[in-house]
Motif scaffolding. Structure first.
Motif, PDB file in Angstrom:
ATOM      1  N   LEU A   7      44.595  40.657  51.546  1.00  0.00           N
ATOM      2  CA  LEU A   7      43.053  41.031  51.500  1.00  0.00           C
ATOM      3  C   LEU A   7      42.708  41.189  49.951  1.00  0.00           C
ATOM      4  CD1 LEU A   7      42.752  43.189  54.445  1.00  0.00           C
ATOM      5  CD2 LEU A   7      42.183  40.902  54.236  1.00  0.00           C
ATOM      6  N   ILE A   8      41.892  40.410  49.443  1.00  0.00           N
ATOM      7  CA  ILE A   8      40.972  40.721  48.414  1.00  0.00           C
ATOM      8  C   ILE A   8      39.923  41.481  48.451  1.00  0.00           C
ATOM      9  CG2 ILE A   8      40.281  39.750  46.046  1.00  0.00           C
ATOM     10  CD1 ILE A   8      42.037  37.349  46.343  1.00  0.00           C
ATOM     11  N   ARG A  41      42.592  45.272  45.039  1.00  0.00           N
ATOM     12  CA  ARG A  41      40.983  45.627  44.907  1.00  0.00           C
ATOM     13  C   ARG A  41      40.540  45.202  43.672  1.00  0.00           C
ATOM     14  NH1 ARG A  41      40.784  48.632  49.501  1.00  0.00           N
ATOM     15  NH2 ARG A  41      38.905  49.454  49.273  1.00  0.00           N
ATOM     16  N   ALA A  42      39.380  44.545  43.672  1.00  0.00           N
ATOM     17  CA  ALA A  42      38.513  44.327  42.375  1.00  0.00           C
ATOM     18  C   ALA A  42      37.238  45.166  42.367  1.00  0.00           C
ATOM     19  CB  ALA A  42      37.898  42.826  42.558  1.00  0.00           C
ATOM     20  N   GLN A  43      37.052  45.564  41.289  1.00  0.00           N
ATOM     21  CA  GLN A  43      36.108  46.739  41.082  1.00  0.00           C
ATOM     22  C   GLN A  43      34.584  46.315  41.505  1.00  0.00           C
ATOM     23  OE1 GLN A  43      35.143  49.026  37.102  1.00  0.00           O
ATOM     24  NE2 GLN A  43      36.021  50.402  38.456  1.00  0.00           N
ATOM     25  N   ASP A  58      37.665  39.288  38.241  1.00  0.00           N
ATOM     26  CA  ASP A  58      38.966  39.867  38.579  1.00  0.00           C
ATOM     27  C   ASP A  58      39.710  39.414  39.718  1.00  0.00           C
ATOM     28  OD1 ASP A  58      40.791  42.077  37.603  1.00  0.00           O
ATOM     29  OD2 ASP A  58      39.631  43.424  38.964  1.00  0.00           O
ATOM     30  N   SER A  59      39.090  38.432  40.501  1.00  0.00           N
ATOM     31  CA  SER A  59      39.966  38.004  41.734  1.00  0.00           C
ATOM     32  C   SER A  59      41.212  37.254  41.372  1.00  0.00           C
ATOM     33  CB  SER A  59      38.912  37.042  42.475  1.00  0.00           C
ATOM     34  OG  SER A  59      38.625  35.927  41.694  1.00  0.00           O
ATOM     35  N   ARG A  61      43.399  37.943  39.214  1.00  0.00           N
ATOM     36  CA  ARG A  61      44.602  39.161  39.268  1.00  0.00           C
ATOM     37  C   ARG A  61      45.026  39.439  40.511  1.00  0.00           C
ATOM     38  NH1 ARG A  61      44.053  44.049  40.474  1.00  0.00           N
ATOM     39  NH2 ARG A  61      41.837  44.208  40.223  1.00  0.00           N
ATOM     40  N   CYS A  62      44.018  39.459  41.572  1.00  0.00           N
ATOM     41  CA  CYS A  62      44.074  39.964  43.111  1.00  0.00           C
ATOM     42  C   CYS A  62      45.018  38.929  43.533  1.00  0.00           C
ATOM     43  CB  CYS A  62      42.924  40.214  43.719  1.00  0.00           C
ATOM     44  SG  CYS A  62      41.855  41.557  43.072  1.00  0.00           S
ATOM     45  N   ALA A  63      44.751  37.657  43.299  1.00  0.00           N
ATOM     46  CA  ALA A  63      45.381  36.660  43.979  1.00  0.00           C
ATOM     47  C   ALA A  63      47.030  36.503  43.474  1.00  0.00           C
ATOM     48  CB  ALA A  63      44.631  35.452  43.739  1.00  0.00           C
ATOM     49  N   ARG A  64      47.080  36.810  42.196  1.00  0.00           N
ATOM     50  CA  ARG A  64      48.265  36.806  41.686  1.00  0.00           C
ATOM     51  C   ARG A  64      49.212  37.987  42.344  1.00  0.00           C
ATOM     52  NH1 ARG A  64      45.832  35.158  36.877  1.00  0.00           N
ATOM     53  NH2 ARG A  64      45.502  37.160  36.494  1.00  0.00           N
ATOM     54  N   GLU A  65      48.705  39.150  42.540  1.00  0.00           N
ATOM     55  CA  GLU A  65      49.371  40.375  42.974  1.00  0.00           C
ATOM     56  C   GLU A  65      49.786  40.308  44.615  1.00  0.00           C
ATOM     57  OE1 GLU A  65      46.920  43.832  40.360  1.00  0.00           O
ATOM     58  OE2 GLU A  65      46.790  43.842  42.631  1.00  0.00           O
TER      59      GLU A  65
END
Length: 254
Positions: A7-8, A41-43, A58-59, A61-65
């Motif tokens: 979940l992003i 989480r994206a701020q 910032d999404s 980064r989230c997808a990579r994580e």
């Protein structure tokens, strides 16, 4: 069988990680499947254009994580951040995030709540919908415009005018039933009870559907519907409205 769902999530969101797991647990009670949930989480604090732009940036980064965890599917859980970008934004966003995940060695289908809502309305055959959003009127207008760009007329809208995303999660589901009664549904063949994955609505879906006699869905129920389809699972969740009833959809239009 265990399926990992990534979940992003906007940093201030407290609802998507409640409603989606709850629905998939209900699905698992029918099918015997098990799901685990993994968030990045994206701020996001205020639901305004500048804050939404920062969150979208910032999404990646989230997808990579999340792809590091080799999740089976990714859900991009902020509807308005996509819809304010205009027609086609969910397709390009889903494709881009899928490419980010694949480049990191964790290829997985991507479902966005924005794309899921459009897809679910199309699956139900809806041509005219009334909607409820928690947003300020200008963002509600952007959401309505996005829906209409896919050939679905928005016949009426209730905009609750809440800008603070944390406060959106505190909107009462019982009050949402009352807000649904404010909608003019005489020309509508469906209602989007919550055009926001942060505004809780799951417990209100069935009673409003029974009262109005037309399909009732939300950004969250649409997201689960499209997620299950992306995973090649039957889109069945008891008590979550016609969309997830397991009955044939597509008879809503007229």
């Amino acid at each position: 069988m265990t399926t990992r769902v990534g979940l992003i999530v906007p940093s201030s969101n407290t609802t998507i990680e409640t409603e989606v797991p709850h629905m998939l647990r209900r699905h698992g009670e029918v099918t015997g499947e098990r799901f685990t949930f993994h968030s990045s989480r994206a701020q996001l604090h205020q639901v305004d254009a500048e804050s939404l732009d920062r969150m979208v940036a910032d999404s990646d980064r989230c997808a990579r994580e999340l792809s590091d965890a080799r999740v089976d599917a990714l859900v991009y859980a902020c509807l308005v951040a996509i819809m304010v970008r205009g027609h086609g934004a969910h397709e390009s966003s889903e494709q881009h995030l899928a490419e980010v995940a694949a480049a990191n060695g964790g290829a997985a289908p991507v479902v966005s709540s924005a794309g899921a809502l459009i897809g679910a309305m199309e699956a139900l055959g809806l041509q005219r919908v009334a909607i409820i959003t928690p947003y300020l009127p200008e963002l509600t207008a952007a959401v309505a415009g996005y829906i209409e760009s896919y050939g679905i007329t928005v016949t009426d809208a209730v905009s609750l005018g809440v800008a603070d995303n944390v406060e959106v999660a505190g909107i009462s589901e019982a009050r949402l039933v009352e807000h649904a009664r404010r909608l003019d549904t005489t020309a509508a063949d469906g209602v989007v009870l919550s055009c926001c994955v942060q505004m809780p609505s799951l417990s209100a879906i069935a009673p409003v559907e029974a009262e109005l006699g037309i399909p009732i869905l939300s950004a969250a129920t649409a997201t689960v519907y499209q997620l299950l389809r992306a995973l090649d699972r039957p889109p069945v969740v008891p008590g979550a409205g016609r969309l997830l009833s397991g009955e044939p959809v597509g008879a809503g239009g007229g």
